[in-house]
Write a protein that holds these residues in place. Structure first.
Motif, PDB file in Angstrom:
ATOM      1  N   GLY A   1      16.015   7.197  10.423  1.00  0.00           N
ATOM      2  CA  GLY A   1      15.226   8.262  11.034  1.00  0.00           C
ATOM      3  C   GLY A   1      15.485   9.641  10.498  1.00  0.00           C
ATOM      4  O   GLY A   1      14.852  10.603  10.948  1.00  0.00           O
ATOM      5  N   GLN A   2      16.397   9.780   9.540  1.00  0.00           N
ATOM      6  CA  GLN A   2      16.740  11.091   9.008  1.00  0.00           C
ATOM      7  C   GLN A   2      16.633  11.100   7.490  1.00  0.00           C
ATOM      8  O   GLN A   2      16.847  10.080   6.821  1.00  0.00           O
ATOM      9  N   ARG A   3      16.319  12.273   6.987  1.00  0.00           N
ATOM     10  CA  ARG A   3      16.339  12.450   5.548  1.00  0.00           C
ATOM     11  C   ARG A   3      17.786  12.422   5.067  1.00  0.00           C
ATOM     12  O   ARG A   3      18.676  12.975   5.718  1.00  0.00           O
ATOM     13  N   PRO A   4      18.072  11.770   3.912  1.00  0.00           N
ATOM     14  CA  PRO A   4      19.436  11.813   3.382  1.00  0.00           C
ATOM     15  C   PRO A   4      19.906  13.251   3.195  1.00  0.00           C
ATOM     16  O   PRO A   4      19.117  14.151   2.884  1.00  0.00           O
ATOM     17  N   THR A   5      21.195  13.471   3.397  1.00  0.00           N
ATOM     18  CA  THR A   5      21.726  14.835   3.382  1.00  0.00           C
ATOM     19  C   THR A   5      21.855  15.409   1.980  1.00  0.00           C
ATOM     20  O   THR A   5      22.225  16.567   1.820  1.00  0.00           O
ATOM     21  N   THR A   6      21.581  14.619   0.971  1.00  0.00           N
ATOM     22  CA  THR A   6      21.731  15.060  -0.399  1.00  0.00           C
ATOM     23  C   THR A   6      20.371  15.247  -1.067  1.00  0.00           C
ATOM     24  O   THR A   6      19.378  14.646  -0.654  1.00  0.00           O
ATOM     25  N   LYS A   7      20.325  16.095  -2.118  1.00  0.00           N
ATOM     26  CA  LYS A   7      19.125  16.229  -2.928  1.00  0.00           C
ATOM     27  C   LYS A   7      19.188  15.325  -4.150  1.00  0.00           C
ATOM     28  O   LYS A   7      18.364  15.452  -5.055  1.00  0.00           O
ATOM     29  N   ALA A   8      20.154  14.416  -4.183  1.00  0.00           N
ATOM     30  CA  ALA A   8      20.254  13.472  -5.288  1.00  0.00           C
ATOM     31  C   ALA A   8      19.046  12.552  -5.292  1.00  0.00           C
ATOM     32  O   ALA A   8      18.292  12.467  -4.322  1.00  0.00           O
TER      33      ALA A   8
ATOM     34  N   GLY B   1       0.787  -1.229   0.000  1.00  0.00           N
ATOM     35  CA  GLY B   1       0.000   0.000   0.000  1.00  0.00           C
ATOM     36  C   GLY B   1       0.812   1.268   0.000  1.00  0.00           C
ATOM     37  O   GLY B   1       0.259   2.359  -0.168  1.00  0.00           O
ATOM     38  N   PHE B   2       2.121   1.178   0.152  1.00  0.00           N
ATOM     39  CA  PHE B   2       2.949   2.379   0.240  1.00  0.00           C
ATOM     40  C   PHE B   2       3.234   2.912  -1.156  1.00  0.00           C
ATOM     41  O   PHE B   2       3.611   2.162  -2.059  1.00  0.00           O
ATOM     42  N   VAL B   3       3.052   4.211  -1.351  1.00  0.00           N
ATOM     43  CA  VAL B   3       3.313   4.865  -2.631  1.00  0.00           C
ATOM     44  C   VAL B   3       4.610   5.655  -2.503  1.00  0.00           C
ATOM     45  O   VAL B   3       4.657   6.677  -1.815  1.00  0.00           O
ATOM     46  N   PHE B   4       5.656   5.192  -3.131  1.00  0.00           N
ATOM     47  CA  PHE B   4       6.965   5.841  -3.023  1.00  0.00           C
ATOM     48  C   PHE B   4       6.932   7.220  -3.665  1.00  0.00           C
ATOM     49  O   PHE B   4       6.397   7.420  -4.760  1.00  0.00           O
ATOM     50  N   ASP B   5       7.513   8.199  -2.973  1.00  0.00           N
ATOM     51  CA  ASP B   5       7.642   9.560  -3.470  1.00  0.00           C
ATOM     52  C   ASP B   5       9.100   9.977  -3.309  1.00  0.00           C
ATOM     53  O   ASP B   5       9.597  10.093  -2.194  1.00  0.00           O
ATOM     54  N   GLY B   6       9.779  10.183  -4.431  1.00  0.00           N
ATOM     55  CA  GLY B   6      11.190  10.527  -4.378  1.00  0.00           C
ATOM     56  C   GLY B   6      11.469  11.973  -4.032  1.00  0.00           C
ATOM     57  O   GLY B   6      12.627  12.352  -3.880  1.00  0.00           O
ATOM     58  N   GLY B   7      10.415  12.782  -3.856  1.00  0.00           N
ATOM     59  CA  GLY B   7      10.604  14.183  -3.500  1.00  0.00           C
ATOM     60  C   GLY B   7      10.516  15.097  -4.698  1.00  0.00           C
ATOM     61  O   GLY B   7      10.477  14.658  -5.856  1.00  0.00           O
ATOM     62  N   GLU B   8      10.480  16.390  -4.440  1.00  0.00           N
ATOM     63  CA  GLU B   8      10.368  17.393  -5.479  1.00  0.00           C
ATOM     64  C   GLU B   8      11.750  17.797  -5.981  1.00  0.00           C
ATOM     65  O   GLU B   8      12.746  17.696  -5.272  1.00  0.00           O
ATOM     66  N   SER B   9      11.779  18.277  -7.230  1.00  0.00           N
ATOM     67  CA  SER B   9      13.043  18.753  -7.802  1.00  0.00           C
ATOM     68  C   SER B   9      13.149  20.269  -7.708  1.00  0.00           C
ATOM     69  O   SER B   9      13.822  20.907  -8.505  1.00  0.00           O
TER      70      SER B   9
ATOM     71  N   GLY C   1      15.766  24.686  -2.858  1.00  0.00           N
ATOM     72  CA  GLY C   1      15.619  24.583  -1.415  1.00  0.00           C
ATOM     73  C   GLY C   1      15.766  23.153  -0.944  1.00  0.00           C
ATOM     74  O   GLY C   1      15.995  22.226  -1.728  1.00  0.00           O
ATOM     75  N   PHE C   2      15.630  22.954   0.368  1.00  0.00           N
ATOM     76  CA  PHE C   2      15.834  21.637   0.964  1.00  0.00           C
ATOM     77  C   PHE C   2      14.589  21.132   1.685  1.00  0.00           C
ATOM     78  O   PHE C   2      14.134  20.013   1.460  1.00  0.00           O
ATOM     79  N   SER C   3      13.980  21.962   2.531  1.00  0.00           N
ATOM     80  CA  SER C   3      12.889  21.487   3.383  1.00  0.00           C
ATOM     81  C   SER C   3      11.663  21.085   2.584  1.00  0.00           C
ATOM     82  O   SER C   3      10.934  20.172   2.974  1.00  0.00           O
ATOM     83  N   GLY C   4      11.410  21.736   1.455  1.00  0.00           N
ATOM     84  CA  GLY C   4      10.203  21.438   0.689  1.00  0.00           C
ATOM     85  C   GLY C   4      10.395  20.409  -0.394  1.00  0.00           C
ATOM     86  O   GLY C   4       9.507  20.221  -1.226  1.00  0.00           O
ATOM     87  N   THR C   5      11.541  19.724  -0.422  1.00  0.00           N
ATOM     88  CA  THR C   5      11.821  18.777  -1.499  1.00  0.00           C
ATOM     89  C   THR C   5      11.967  17.340  -0.999  1.00  0.00           C
ATOM     90  O   THR C   5      12.420  16.476  -1.740  1.00  0.00           O
TER      91      THR C   5
END
Length: 681
Positions: free
Chosen positions: A96-103, A73-81, A84-88
């Motif tokens: 428990g942490q978001r990866p430090t890269t926007k890759a 049931g999980f829908v993967f979301d790779g984030g926005e391009s 900025g950082f917080s909104g992507t």
């Protein structure tokens, strides 16, 4: 459509399996259920459901990404391009942490070996110490703290139409021990563009038909590298990361119209890089600190030259983008089930684009600099009111200044962006959620600069008066899990947009140009259905059927014709269907996938453009040996996907003047063979 970025997610025969699952559901009640799996997922506690590695054994997973893909049931979301950082942020955390890269998040997860993972947590609504980043669900990949270092080598061979070859050689290293972790990936690749296929274009006007044959070939080479290292520091943990991914793309085209020849050569050199650091520390009394620093740079150089009997057209552009981010977050867990967070982010972005367009009779140049200074601050709270009900609220305040020196423009904006989310669990298996959020899209810097398509002699002007698109989103989602590994969810979304981003017309001395612009208010309604069905009860042992479908309806008033239409580029229907079957004893598996490849319409100043791709299909087979050697063969596009594009070009403004000509282009993408060989050490 480049092969190394193309994904295909579903299968031939999927309709048959869907009919089977629906048509035999009543009879299936009379079939004795199979014994329960030896390692079912732990029941959700405080909104957190735990999946141990043994749960994924039958799926024969190789990477953390494979494990995430099999969370029901999980829908993967790779984030926005976006900038900025917080909104992507995507909806998967690591430890428990978001990866430090926007890759790319999927690549980051694919480079973590499954043997390094201790367990997965599916978090719905929120959990202590977890930043949900506005998502309803988050998967937290928790790695082992004492796992042996892992080194793997992956080789990929691709063949297109039995003539064109490409490949990838990827090296991955993971080590997570004694509070320190190191992850390194590096690959060298070449690729072909599976969208650059020979085509036939028929142009019809009042003089009759003109037939143009287009012969083209495209591809390129590149390197991708990413490294991160974390270690204890001053009672907390610091992480460093960096990426460097240079690539070169080349396309050559030959045009033949009744013996009149034209030649085009296009080259793009793209060099993105990134350096960043993250520091996190528990301060005591329930306080957690998280700091991020990130610096990104990209250089893109385009050269496009077209030559025929009338002369030469030469278009060149050099783009430099820079981004500097400083981000901080302080969270406080007052007690179990109640937490607060405050934070701020300062971002500087800039684009410098220098372009020239030279033809036999004219010469024009353009230099555009766009820069943005943005500060975004927020305060949020997450409250687990009862064991069944949780709330999350947030208020963001964004203050930004957009500057375009060449246009003598410097505008400042302030936006208040509230968000509210509630999740209610009828039971461990059935949940319903509601979200209301105010969103402000970022301006695309490319919209400020002009661009040229030499193939169609089409010019898109830059627009220095662009403002951000804004919307209110209301969404309701109901989900239900069944049969241990099955899940179904339905999401209904409604958007009310202001300053909708689309195309506008610019008239200059009688000439008509298309430009990016804002065209007023619009409304969007979206339905999203996702189904993951284990087929053991339907006599297909270890079989899984997955279905995902989007329906998107948009409505906006056309600025040229004043008629109601949909927003440019929005495909009404998107779907994917996938069937797979695992044979754990033999280490083999196979699957068939089908995915809608695209159908959209663009409303330009003086033309209407429709593009359509046939559904994308693929068939694959995988064999995994006990010695950690994995072989996978995939036949992509065995039915030779067909691409068509129709253009209706007007003498003046679209829909308000006579049709000058119509154009129909068609081509076929040949089948592709992909062979993968991976060895884990």
């Amino acid at each position: 459509m480049r092969l190394h970025t193309t994904t295909a997610l579903a299968a031939i025969g999927a309709a048959t399996w869907l009919a089977l699952s629906l048509g035999t559901s009543a009879q299936a009640q009379d079939i004795p259920p199979p014994p329960p799996p030896p390692f079912p997922p732990a029941a959700a506690a405080n909104g957190v459901q735990t999946f141990q590695p043994a749960y994924f054994t039958e799926f024969q997973v190789s990477t953390a990404y494979d494990m995430v893909a099999h969370v029901p049931g999980f829908v993967f979301d790779g984030g926005e391009s976006a900038r900025g950082f917080s909104g992507t942020a995507g909806n998967v955390l690591i430890d428990g942490q978001r990866p430090t890269t926007k890759a790319d998040l999927s690549n980051t997860l694919s480079n973590i070996n499954a043997a390094q993972v201790d367990h997965l947590e599916l978090i719905t609504g929120g959990a202590p110490g977890i930043d949900m980043h506005g998502h309803r669900q988050i998967v937290n990949v928790v790695r082992k703290t004492d796992a042996k270092p892992n080194f793997s080598v992956l080789g990929i061979y691709r063949n297109l139409d039995a003539r064109t070859n490409a490949g990838v050689l990827l090296f991955t290293f993971n080590d997570n021990r004694n509070g320190k972790s190191t992850d390194i990936t590096a690959d060298i690749f070449n690729f072909f563009d599976n969208g650059a296929q020979n085509a036939r274009r028929v142009t019809t006007d009042n003089t009759g038909q003109q037939i143009l044959n287009i012969f083209q070939h495209a591809g390129g080479t590149g390197i991708e590298s990413q490294a991160s290292h974390s270690r204890p520091l001053f009672g907390g943990k610091i992480t460093f990361n960096g990426t460097y991914n240079p690539s070169v793309y080349r396309q050559t085209l030959t045009y033949d119209q009744d013996g009149a020849m034209g030649y085009e050569s296009f080259i793009e050199k793209d060099t993105p890089s990134e350096l960043g650091s993250q520091y996190e520390r528990k301060l005591g009394h329930g306080l957690d600190l998280n700091l991020n620093v990130l610096n990104r740079h990209e250089r893109v150089h385009d050269i496009d030259i077209y030559t025929d009997s009338d002369g030469t057209a030469d278009y060149r552009a050099l783009s430099l983008t820079d981004e500097r981010i400083l981000n901080g977050r302080l969270s406080w867990e007052k007690r179990d089930g109640l937490s607060f967070a405050v934070g701020t982010e300062s971002v500087f972005n800039s684009l410098d684009r220098d372009s020239s367009y030279v033809t036999s009779g004219s010469d024009s140049t353009e230099y555009v600099r766009v820069q943005e200074d943005r500060t975004e601050s927020f305060v949020s709270a997450n409250w687990k009111a009862t064991t069944k009900l949780s709330f999350e609220g947030e208020l963001k305040v964004e203050a930004s200044t957009i500057s375009v020196p060449a246009a003598n423009r410097s505008d400042s904006f302030t936006y208040y962006k509230p968000r509210f989310q509630a999740v209610y669990s009828f039971s461990d298996k059935t949940k319903i959620s509601w979200k209301t959020i105010r969103q402000v899209d970022q301006l695309s810097f490319s919209g400020f600069a002009s661009s040229v398509q030499l193939e169609t002699d089409h010019v898109t002007l830059g627009n220095s008066n662009l403002v951000p698109q804004k919307d209110w989103l209301n969404t309701i989602i109901i989900e239900h899990t069944f049969w241990d590994k099955g899940a179904i969810s339905l999401a209904l979304e409604h958007y009310d947009y202001e300053d909708t981003s689309d195309f506008i017309a610019v008239v200059d001395d009688g000439d008509i140009y298309t430009a990016n612009g804002n065209i007023g208010n619009s409304q969007w309604d979206i339905a999203h259905l996702k189904l993951d069905t284990p087929l053991d009860r339907l006599h297909v042992p270890h079989g899984t059927l997955s279905l995902e479908w989007y329906y998107r309806h948009s409505k906006v008033r056309d600025p040229i014709t004043d008629q109601t239409r949909r927003v440019s580029g929005i495909e009404p229907h998107i779907y994917s269907v996938s069937f797979s079957q695992e044979f754990p004893k033999s280490g083999t598996s196979w699957g068939v996938d089908v995915e809608s490849a695209g159908k959209n319409r663009n409303y330009l100043a003086n033309e209407l453009t429709d593009a359509f791709f046939d559904p994308w299909t693929q068939v694959w087979f995988q064999y995994k040996t006990p010695s950690k050697l994995t072989f996978k063969a995939t036949i992509k596009n065995p039915l030779s996907l067909r691409f068509t594009q129709d253009r209706t070009v007007y003498e003046g403004l679209r829909g308000l003047s006579a049709i000058s000509y119509t154009q129909h282009t068609t081509s076929k993408v040949p089948p592709m063979l992909e062979l993968r060989l991976k060895k884990d050490f």
